[in-house]
Design a protein around this motif. Structure first.
Motif, PDB file in Angstrom:
ATOM      1  N   ASP A 195       0.818  -1.273  -0.027  1.00  0.00           N
ATOM      2  CA  ASP A 195       0.031   0.083   0.016  1.00  0.00           C
ATOM      3  C   ASP A 195       0.865   1.340   0.030  1.00  0.00           C
ATOM      4  O   ASP A 195       0.459   2.305  -0.501  1.00  0.00           O
ATOM      5  CB  ASP A 195      -0.815  -0.017   1.209  1.00  0.00           C
ATOM      6  CG  ASP A 195      -0.274  -0.212   2.503  1.00  0.00           C
ATOM      7  OD1 ASP A 195       0.825  -0.845   2.534  1.00  0.00           O
ATOM      8  OD2 ASP A 195      -0.533   0.084   3.427  1.00  0.00           O
ATOM      9  N   LEU A 196       1.990   1.281   0.368  1.00  0.00           N
ATOM     10  CA  LEU A 196       3.261   2.176   0.712  1.00  0.00           C
ATOM     11  C   LEU A 196       3.834   2.514  -0.770  1.00  0.00           C
ATOM     12  O   LEU A 196       4.168   3.524  -1.032  1.00  0.00           O
ATOM     13  CB  LEU A 196       4.051   2.262   1.629  1.00  0.00           C
ATOM     14  CG  LEU A 196       3.445   2.415   3.252  1.00  0.00           C
ATOM     15  CD1 LEU A 196       4.354   2.154   4.056  1.00  0.00           C
ATOM     16  CD2 LEU A 196       2.598   3.449   3.434  1.00  0.00           C
ATOM     17  N   LYS A 239       4.371   4.980  -3.566  1.00  0.00           N
ATOM     18  CA  LYS A 239       3.424   5.089  -4.768  1.00  0.00           C
ATOM     19  C   LYS A 239       2.342   6.372  -4.736  1.00  0.00           C
ATOM     20  O   LYS A 239       2.564   6.778  -3.658  1.00  0.00           O
ATOM     21  CB  LYS A 239       2.401   3.734  -4.508  1.00  0.00           C
ATOM     22  CG  LYS A 239       2.873   2.576  -4.682  1.00  0.00           C
ATOM     23  CD  LYS A 239       1.674   1.628  -4.678  1.00  0.00           C
ATOM     24  CE  LYS A 239       2.285   0.125  -5.142  1.00  0.00           C
ATOM     25  NZ  LYS A 239       1.440  -1.114  -4.645  1.00  0.00           N
ATOM     26  N   PRO A 240       2.334   6.785  -5.749  1.00  0.00           N
ATOM     27  CA  PRO A 240       1.648   8.318  -5.890  1.00  0.00           C
ATOM     28  C   PRO A 240       0.390   8.131  -5.245  1.00  0.00           C
ATOM     29  O   PRO A 240      -0.121   8.920  -4.645  1.00  0.00           O
ATOM     30  CB  PRO A 240       1.541   8.409  -7.549  1.00  0.00           C
ATOM     31  CG  PRO A 240       2.581   7.847  -7.962  1.00  0.00           C
ATOM     32  CD  PRO A 240       3.022   6.631  -7.196  1.00  0.00           C
ATOM     33  N   LYS A 241      -0.331   6.898  -5.475  1.00  0.00           N
ATOM     34  CA  LYS A 241      -1.657   6.638  -4.803  1.00  0.00           C
ATOM     35  C   LYS A 241      -1.539   6.820  -3.472  1.00  0.00           C
ATOM     36  O   LYS A 241      -2.472   7.443  -2.682  1.00  0.00           O
ATOM     37  CB  LYS A 241      -1.873   5.018  -5.001  1.00  0.00           C
ATOM     38  CG  LYS A 241      -3.520   5.008  -5.392  1.00  0.00           C
ATOM     39  CD  LYS A 241      -3.677   3.901  -6.041  1.00  0.00           C
ATOM     40  CE  LYS A 241      -5.142   3.064  -5.636  1.00  0.00           C
ATOM     41  NZ  LYS A 241      -5.102   1.859  -6.147  1.00  0.00           N
ATOM     42  N   PHE A 242      -0.551   6.182  -2.686  1.00  0.00           N
ATOM     43  CA  PHE A 242      -0.415   6.341  -1.143  1.00  0.00           C
ATOM     44  C   PHE A 242      -0.020   7.941  -0.931  1.00  0.00           C
ATOM     45  O   PHE A 242      -0.780   8.407   0.136  1.00  0.00           O
ATOM     46  CB  PHE A 242       0.984   5.676  -0.894  1.00  0.00           C
ATOM     47  CG  PHE A 242       1.478   5.969   0.425  1.00  0.00           C
ATOM     48  CD1 PHE A 242       0.831   5.740   1.745  1.00  0.00           C
ATOM     49  CD2 PHE A 242       2.814   6.818   0.586  1.00  0.00           C
ATOM     50  CE1 PHE A 242       1.355   6.163   2.987  1.00  0.00           C
ATOM     51  CE2 PHE A 242       3.364   7.323   1.891  1.00  0.00           C
ATOM     52  CZ  PHE A 242       2.492   7.018   3.014  1.00  0.00           C
ATOM     53  N   GLU A 286      -0.596  13.046 -11.180  1.00  0.00           N
ATOM     54  CA  GLU A 286      -0.158  12.647 -12.435  1.00  0.00           C
ATOM     55  C   GLU A 286       1.179  12.895 -12.677  1.00  0.00           C
ATOM     56  O   GLU A 286       2.218  12.398 -13.052  1.00  0.00           O
ATOM     57  CB  GLU A 286      -1.359  12.832 -13.363  1.00  0.00           C
ATOM     58  CG  GLU A 286      -2.422  11.977 -12.996  1.00  0.00           C
ATOM     59  CD  GLU A 286      -3.729  12.435 -13.876  1.00  0.00           C
ATOM     60  OE1 GLU A 286      -4.770  11.589 -13.864  1.00  0.00           O
ATOM     61  OE2 GLU A 286      -3.531  13.418 -14.408  1.00  0.00           O
ATOM     62  N   HIS A 287       1.469  14.495 -13.051  1.00  0.00           N
ATOM     63  CA  HIS A 287       2.328  15.127 -13.453  1.00  0.00           C
ATOM     64  C   HIS A 287       3.762  14.558 -12.183  1.00  0.00           C
ATOM     65  O   HIS A 287       3.442  14.756 -11.226  1.00  0.00           O
ATOM     66  CB  HIS A 287       2.376  16.511 -13.579  1.00  0.00           C
ATOM     67  CG  HIS A 287       3.255  17.014 -14.508  1.00  0.00           C
ATOM     68  ND1 HIS A 287       4.352  17.748 -13.897  1.00  0.00           N
ATOM     69  CD2 HIS A 287       3.581  17.152 -15.997  1.00  0.00           C
ATOM     70  CE1 HIS A 287       5.196  18.189 -14.909  1.00  0.00           C
ATOM     71  NE2 HIS A 287       4.437  18.103 -16.124  1.00  0.00           N
ATOM     72  N   ILE A 338       3.892  14.947  -8.270  1.00  0.00           N
ATOM     73  CA  ILE A 338       4.288  13.754  -7.520  1.00  0.00           C
ATOM     74  C   ILE A 338       5.549  14.114  -6.397  1.00  0.00           C
ATOM     75  O   ILE A 338       5.486  14.033  -5.401  1.00  0.00           O
ATOM     76  CB  ILE A 338       4.738  12.676  -8.461  1.00  0.00           C
ATOM     77  CG1 ILE A 338       3.510  12.060  -9.116  1.00  0.00           C
ATOM     78  CG2 ILE A 338       5.238  11.381  -7.357  1.00  0.00           C
ATOM     79  CD1 ILE A 338       3.759  11.086  -9.935  1.00  0.00           C
ATOM     80  N   ALA A 339       6.315  14.983  -7.081  1.00  0.00           N
ATOM     81  CA  ALA A 339       7.605  15.487  -6.428  1.00  0.00           C
ATOM     82  C   ALA A 339       7.162  16.304  -5.299  1.00  0.00           C
ATOM     83  O   ALA A 339       7.493  16.237  -4.223  1.00  0.00           O
ATOM     84  CB  ALA A 339       8.438  15.815  -7.418  1.00  0.00           C
TER      85      ALA A 339
END
Ligand code: ARG
Length: 599
Positions: free
Chosen positions: A69-70, A87-90, A508-509, A513-514
């Motif tokens: 999940d992380l 992960k971006p989702k996390f 997304e971009h 994320i950064a």
């Protein structure tokens, strides 16, 4: 939200336990993005314990890890490092879980207080009251305040101890001088005002050096003071109050709160310290406590003079008088036994390194401080002039702290007057009062930020041009970055507080994320500063955050924000703006720096 460091540590510790050992997960942020965001160095140490190859151990840990999940699947590199990429989702989920802020002054940007709250005593500032505060007191005050703020923010109970020098022979001279030139003080001690403490000291000293009779009178006055003679005490107290008033004018200006508990506070306790030591000596309970040439000493392992002779900590001089070590043993007794502190931090220049090493060793040796109490000397280097020489006035005198701050504020005003209004804002026009306020904020911020951004132990050169630069790791840059983000909200016509709380964060971009990652790493930075007491970890972090934001908001490298579509993406990006601004503001607050909405 728990810090990412904590979350990863928790998972990795669990996996290590599953392979049948106990070990520190040794998680740290990666230096190079190539290797992901974090790495664990645990396998190397465990391999030795287990008699296996580090890479094998790393593989075994990864095998047992429950971390989907992380992160992406962890990678093993080199001899046995485990690399993690979030992960971006996390990241999106974590960001979304941070509640919006109603009140920016009490905002925690989603950070939870520590679970193991402690009582901490922080000894900071601590000037000598005989004179005006000078530039030498800046660092202890600013660093100590930052450390105290971070620990308080983490939920610890912090006693901010101002261990002022208000006792000793100098005060005999000052009191004697005061009695001569202002005899009315004896009846009306509350009316004492000394406009310039520094020249008062110089006058007293000149008389002391020139006049034998006055010298004798000064000595008698010290004795009277120590004996507790009422009149002498009154004059002394009046003087100390007046000197403290000067100090507090500066503390107020700097936004620093303190408890004044000077050397004189420990008078009775110093007698008690000596009594307890004599008991240890006489009962033979501690062989370390012995007399040496008439002085009462604590002998320590590992401390010797240049000639190789044992170097003990002297606690009572052969003439029966107490010294600096006596009073500092008393501070330890008070802080441990009365305040119940389990962590004591002395924020004092590195010149006193040996004093604290010996003090701590002595306190442990005689059993006054157990392993449950952490004693730390947060030593720092000198502040030098721009040329790298000791900081002095042109005439070679000491520079008053007040003058230094005034100069920084005056220079800050000029810098702010030259700031070009950026595209996002309407033409600025500040009232004179707003301008005063901005100059004061920026000037003090520049001085503090510059001080805190250097590694604690190195000397640094006080350079107003560098610290007031609009570019680089400086306060003006950070304050401007903050004000700019706030103006984005105004320009977009949204109140950040009223963004829909349940709107999803969409990452997304690469620049999004950064930025998200950086925002979430704030908790890591706070944790490290609380543990290692390094304010520059926080300034470095905030600078990185501001840079990540610049990239995100850049027309070419980043994304559209104000006119982004669809609406959901626009909300998500505005939310990133808001989170960045909140973290900048809170981070600066922990450094003792207030922000301004427009600059
Ligand atoms: N007043 C001392 C000085 O000016 C600093 C005191 C620091 N605190 C302490 N507990 N020793 O050097």
């Amino acid at each position: 939200m728990k810090s990412i460091l904590e979350q990863l540590s928790h998972r990795v510790r669990g996996a290590i336990a599953l392979i049948g050992v106990e070990g520190d997960p040794q998680i740290q942020a990666s230096q190079d993005e190539k290797f992901g965001d974090y790495q664990s160095n645990a396998a190397m140490g465990l391999a030795k314990k287990l008699g296996r190859k580090p890479r094998e151990v790393a593989e075994a840990i990864v095998e047992k890890l429950d971390i989907d999940d992380l992160c992406e699947k962890p990678e093993i590199a080199g001899p046995g490092f485990i690399n993690f990429r979030l992960k971006p989702k996390f990241l999106a989920k974590a960001l979304q879980s941070i509640p919006l802020a109603d009140d920016l002054d009490t905002d925690r940007a989603g950070l939870l207080p520590a679970e193991n709250a402690q009582v901490v005593a922080v000894d900071l500032s601590s000037p000598n009251l005989a004179k005006e505060m000078h530039v030498g007191h800046l660092r202890s005050t600013v660093i100590g305040d930052c450390v105290a703020r971070v620990l308080e923010f983490q939920g610890h109970t912090v006693h901010r101890e101002n261990h002022v020098g208000d006792w000793g022979t100098q005060f005999g001279m000052l009191v004697a001088h005061l009695r001569r030139i202002r005899p009315e003080i004896i009846d009306r001690p509350d009316t004492l005002e000394i406009a310039d403490l520094e020249s008062f000291y110089v006058e007293a000293k000149a008389r002391f050096d020139a006049d034998e009779k006055f010298k004798e009178e000064s000595r008698e006055t010290v004795v009277a003071l120590q004996r507790g003679d009422a009149t002498t005490r009154r004059i002394w107290q009046a003087f100390c109050n007046e000197s403290l008033r000067h100090c507090h004018a500066i503390y107020d200006r700097l936004g620093v709160r303190l408890i004044d508990r000077g050397e004189s506070f420990y008078n009775d306790l110093m007698n008690e310290v000596v009594r307890r030591l004599e008991k240890l000596r006489d009962s033979g309970e501690s062989a370390a406590v012995r007399d040496s040439e008439g002085a009462l000493c604590i002998f320590l392992d590992g401390f010797t003079t240049r000639e190789g002779e044992p170097l003990p900590l002297m606690v009572r001089k052969s003439d029966g008088g107490f010294n600096y070590a006596t009073s500092d043993l008393a501070t330890i007794v008070h802080r441990v036994e009365v305040l119940k502190a389990t962590r004591i931090v002395y924020v004092v220049g590195l010149a006193q390194k040996q004093h604290f090493e010996m003090l701590f060793a002595a306190a442990r040796k005689i059993g006054w401080v157990g392993p449950e109490v952490r004693l730390e000397h947060l030593g720092f280097g000198n502040m030098l002039s721009k040329a790298g020489t000791p900081f002095k006035t042109r005439e070679g005198g000491t520079v008053k702290l007040k003058d230094l701050l005034d100069e920084a504020v005056a220079r800050a005003r000029r810098v702010v007057e030259e700031v070009e209004p950026d595209e996002a804002r309407v033409q600025r026009s500040f009232t004179p009062q707003q301008m005063d306020n901005i100059a004061e904020t920026v000037g003090l911020a520049a001085v503090k930020y510059f001080d805190l951004s250097h590694s604690m132990t190195s000397d640094y050169r006080f350079d107003l041009d560098t610290m007031l630069a609009m570019e680089g790791n400086t306060a003006p840059y950070m304050l401007y970055a903050y004000a700019r983000i706030r103006s984005i909200g105004r320009k977009a016509g949204v109140d950040f507080r009223a963004l829909p709380a349940d709107a999803p964060v969409i990452l997304e971009h690469a620049s999004e994320i950064a930025l998200a990652k950086k925002i979430l790493q704030f908790a890591d930075a706070v944790e490290v500063v609380g543990r290692e007491l390094k304010p520059n970890v926080l300034t470095d972090y905030l600078y990185d955050l501001a840079k990540a934001f610049s990239r995100f908001y850049d027309k070419r490298l980043g994304v559209r924000v104000i006119d982004a579509s669809p609406e959901a993406v626009r909300f998500s990006r505005l939310r990133l703006c808001d989170s960045t601004a909140r973290v900048l503001r809170l981070g600066l607050r922990l450094l003792g720096i207030s922000t301004i909405e427009q600059m």
